[in-house]
Design an enzyme around this catalytic site. Structure first.
Site, PDB file in Angstrom:
ATOM      1  N   ASP A   1       0.501  -0.683   0.093  1.00 58.50           N
ATOM      2  CA  ASP A   1       0.243  -0.611  -0.457  1.00 58.50           C
ATOM      3  C   ASP A   1       1.073   0.900  -0.025  1.00 58.50           C
ATOM      4  O   ASP A   1       2.162   1.360  -0.172  1.00 58.50           O
ATOM      5  CB  ASP A   1      -0.806  -0.151   1.460  1.00 58.50           C
ATOM      6  CG  ASP A   1      -2.401   0.477   0.767  1.00 58.50           C
ATOM      7  OD1 ASP A   1      -2.245   1.982   1.185  1.00 58.50           O
ATOM      8  OD2 ASP A   1      -3.519   0.029  -0.069  1.00 58.50           O
TER       9      ASP A   1
ATOM     10  N   ARG B   1     -13.388   0.391  -4.098  1.00 60.08           N
ATOM     11  CA  ARG B   1     -14.385   0.483  -2.658  1.00 60.08           C
ATOM     12  C   ARG B   1     -15.409   1.945  -2.660  1.00 60.08           C
ATOM     13  O   ARG B   1     -15.274   2.722  -3.608  1.00 60.08           O
ATOM     14  CB  ARG B   1     -12.805   1.633  -2.444  1.00 60.08           C
ATOM     15  CG  ARG B   1     -11.979   0.742  -1.862  1.00 60.08           C
ATOM     16  CD  ARG B   1     -11.958  -0.404  -0.578  1.00 60.08           C
ATOM     17  NE  ARG B   1     -12.238   0.905   0.498  1.00 60.08           N
ATOM     18  CZ  ARG B   1     -11.673   1.691   0.869  1.00 60.08           C
ATOM     19  NH1 ARG B   1     -10.261   1.844   0.748  1.00 60.08           N
ATOM     20  NH2 ARG B   1     -11.645   2.533   2.143  1.00 60.08           N
TER      21      ARG B   1
ATOM     22  N   SER C   1     -10.236   3.652  -6.012  1.00 64.44           N
ATOM     23  CA  SER C   1     -11.056   4.329  -5.163  1.00 64.44           C
ATOM     24  C   SER C   1     -12.354   5.398  -5.255  1.00 64.44           C
ATOM     25  O   SER C   1     -12.741   5.827  -4.258  1.00 64.44           O
ATOM     26  CB  SER C   1      -9.978   4.733  -4.211  1.00 64.44           C
ATOM     27  OG  SER C   1      -9.041   4.463  -3.512  1.00 64.44           O
TER      28      SER C   1
ATOM     29  N   ASP D   1     -12.273   3.440   4.643  1.00 63.09           N
ATOM     30  CA  ASP D   1     -11.106   2.365   5.151  1.00 63.09           C
ATOM     31  C   ASP D   1     -11.561   1.199   6.655  1.00 63.09           C
ATOM     32  O   ASP D   1     -12.269   2.449   6.947  1.00 63.09           O
ATOM     33  CB  ASP D   1     -10.069   2.684   5.444  1.00 63.09           C
ATOM     34  CG  ASP D   1      -9.191   3.974   4.240  1.00 63.09           C
ATOM     35  OD1 ASP D   1      -9.701   3.552   3.674  1.00 63.09           O
ATOM     36  OD2 ASP D   1      -8.304   3.850   4.490  1.00 63.09           O
TER      37      ASP D   1
ATOM     38  N   LYS E   1      -3.545  -1.066  -6.822  1.00 67.36           N
ATOM     39  CA  LYS E   1      -4.729  -0.113  -6.072  1.00 67.36           C
ATOM     40  C   LYS E   1      -4.195   1.651  -6.222  1.00 67.36           C
ATOM     41  O   LYS E   1      -3.589   1.664  -5.888  1.00 67.36           O
ATOM     42  CB  LYS E   1      -4.890  -0.096  -4.796  1.00 67.36           C
ATOM     43  CG  LYS E   1      -5.834   0.758  -3.779  1.00 67.36           C
ATOM     44  CD  LYS E   1      -5.549   0.042  -2.441  1.00 67.36           C
ATOM     45  CE  LYS E   1      -5.855   1.277  -1.297  1.00 67.36           C
ATOM     46  NZ  LYS E   1      -5.799   0.880   0.059  1.00 67.36           N
TER      47      LYS E   1
ATOM     48  N   ASP F   1      -5.975   4.913  -4.997  1.00 62.70           N
ATOM     49  CA  ASP F   1      -6.440   5.741  -4.391  1.00 62.70           C
ATOM     50  C   ASP F   1      -6.876   7.406  -5.343  1.00 62.70           C
ATOM     51  O   ASP F   1      -6.407   7.572  -5.998  1.00 62.70           O
ATOM     52  CB  ASP F   1      -4.946   6.257  -2.773  1.00 62.70           C
ATOM     53  CG  ASP F   1      -5.634   6.559  -1.954  1.00 62.70           C
ATOM     54  OD1 ASP F   1      -7.301   6.181  -2.094  1.00 62.70           O
ATOM     55  OD2 ASP F   1      -5.450   5.494  -1.050  1.00 62.70           O
TER      56      ASP F   1
END
Ligand code: NAG
Ligand code: NAG
Length: 400
Positions: A78, A213, A188, A217, A154, A156
């Site tokens: 991450d 997502r 995200s 979180d 991922k 963000d």
């Protein structure tokens, strides 16, 4: 800044749907964020810092301790892995103190063990942790990740303009596609739109991302888990339909094996994430996990529900006081059913659910308890079971 972005979009042929052949069932693996956060202090905390050792340890445990055997495949880095500056060519670079052999070395190591490596980027100018973001660098970053042998990204959305996401996230999808390397794309995007009060177009999300997502979180707490479950239940009409083979709603990481959940609460998270057809990305320390947590995470009957090839997300079909019933249609006309008792005190309690509530038309079903690994017999008209407080009973029902 945005001009380059728009030009790139205009010059790139329109891709009708995300067709990268990946995540035909929800991705499974591990992601460092919830457990290890932005700990970059490898001098004082060399075992837990975001660095090569942590990821090599996790790769070793995933391969050796049975996780890989039941389907956990991704080991994902991450935020906070890079330097604060790009290199002379404008490329992201791993912090050489913490990743002395670079990211490609880790990807090669994961691949040598039959696993895959994921990485993290951000759509804006900077990541949430303040590291360089991909704004104006989408193609360079996609190319860098592909050259390193990355298998999942991922992306963000901190430090960006939320109104640009409808063009920017698809642009990254095309940049990843253009590398020629199959890379699972985790967005995200809808969560940032939700948080800004923008109506999310899930049709558009699902044709551009493999997973996304929708909500805040996860934290290491039962309140956080139930907050996500409530969002998934209360807002299911908004987005449950968007899930399917290749594209999944992501309620965030599994925290089974961390500090906060009881044994029953851990089973509840695992059961509901299976109903959600959620990505199963553990965020825990596989080097020191209890046998009970490990047993829950390795439960192949529950994993089989999560990975059911029909790929249909389950729904909450009853909420009455502190009792809920969740139902997921599986292939071959069977059903997964979760009875969820949310009392915060007292003893286990008997519940009965009618076939009408479960939308079962068969005269009789057989039920199998997926945590007890036990056949419960044949049921007609209703199903009943005793459920522990903040616990679940999860069964697979097969019509007779
Ligand atoms: C790129 O997109 C095309 C068209 O959807 C698809 O056929 C191809 O498999 C994709 N390639 C990669 C590497 O994702
Ligand atoms: C949602 O996205 C789809 C696919 O991009 C598009 O066809 C549709 O017009 C969008 N709907 C709205 C309301 O913008």
């Amino acid at each position: 800044m945005l001009m380059t972005c728009f030009l790139m979009i205009l010059l790139t042929p329109f891709v009708e749907s995300l067709n990268n052949g990946l995540t035909l069932t929800p991705p499974m693996g591990w992601l460092d964020w919830e457990r290890f956060r932005c700990n970059i202090d490898c001098t004082n905390d060399p075992v837990n810092c975001i660095g090569e050792k942590l990821f090599m340890d996790i790769i070793d445990h995933m391969a050796a301790d049975g996780f890989k055997d039941v389907g956990y495949e991704q080991v994902n880095i991450d935020d906070c892995w890079s330097l604060k500056e790009r290199d002379a060519q404008g490329r992201l670079q791993a912090d050489p103190k913490r990743f002395p052999h670079g990211i490609k070395y880790l990807a090669d190591y994961a691949h040598s063990k039959g696993l895959k490596l994921g990485i993290y980027g951000d759509f804006g100018t900077h990541t949430c942790g303040g590291y360089p973001g991909s704004e104006d660098h989408l193609q360079t970053d996609a190319q860098t990740f592909a050259e390193w042998g990355i298998d999942m990204l991922k992306l963000d959305g901190c430090n960006s303009r939320v109104q640009d996401m409808d063009v920017g996230y698809p642009a990254m999808m095309r940049a990843l596609n253009a590398t020629g390397r199959p890379i699972i794309y985790s967005c995200s995007w809808p969560d940032y739109q939700r948080a800004s009060g923008i109506k999310v177009n899930y049709t558009n999300i699902a044709i551009n991302c493999n997973l996304w997502r929708n909500y805040a979180d996860i934290q290491d707490s039962w309140d956080s888990v139930t907050g996500i479950i409530d969002y998934y239940g209360n807002s299911q009409d908004l987005f449950a339909w968007a899930a399917g083979p290749g594209h999944w709603n992501d309620p965030d990481m599994l925290i089974v094996g961390d500090f906060s959940l009881s044994y029953d609460q851990s089973k509840a998270q695992m059961a509901l994430w299976a109903i959600f057809a959620a990505p199963l990305l553990m965020s825990n320390d596989l080097r020191k996990i209890s046998p009970e947590a490990k047993e829950i995470l390795l439960n192949q009957e529950v994993i089989a529900v999560n990975q059911d090839p029909l790929g249909k997300q389950g729904l909450r079909v009853l909420k009455s006081g502190n009792f809920e019933v969740w139902r997921r249609e599986l292939s071959e006309k069977s059903l997964a059913v979760v009875l969820f008792y949310r009392a915060t005190g007292g003893s286990d309690k008997e519940f009965s659910v009618s076939f009408k509530t479960l939308n079962i038309t068969a005269a009789a079903v057989t039920a199998r308890d997926l945590f007890a690994h036990k056949d419960l017999g044949t049921f007609k008209e209703s199903f009943d079971a005793r459920v522990n407080p903040s616990g679940v009973v999860m069964v697979k029902m097969t019509p007779q």
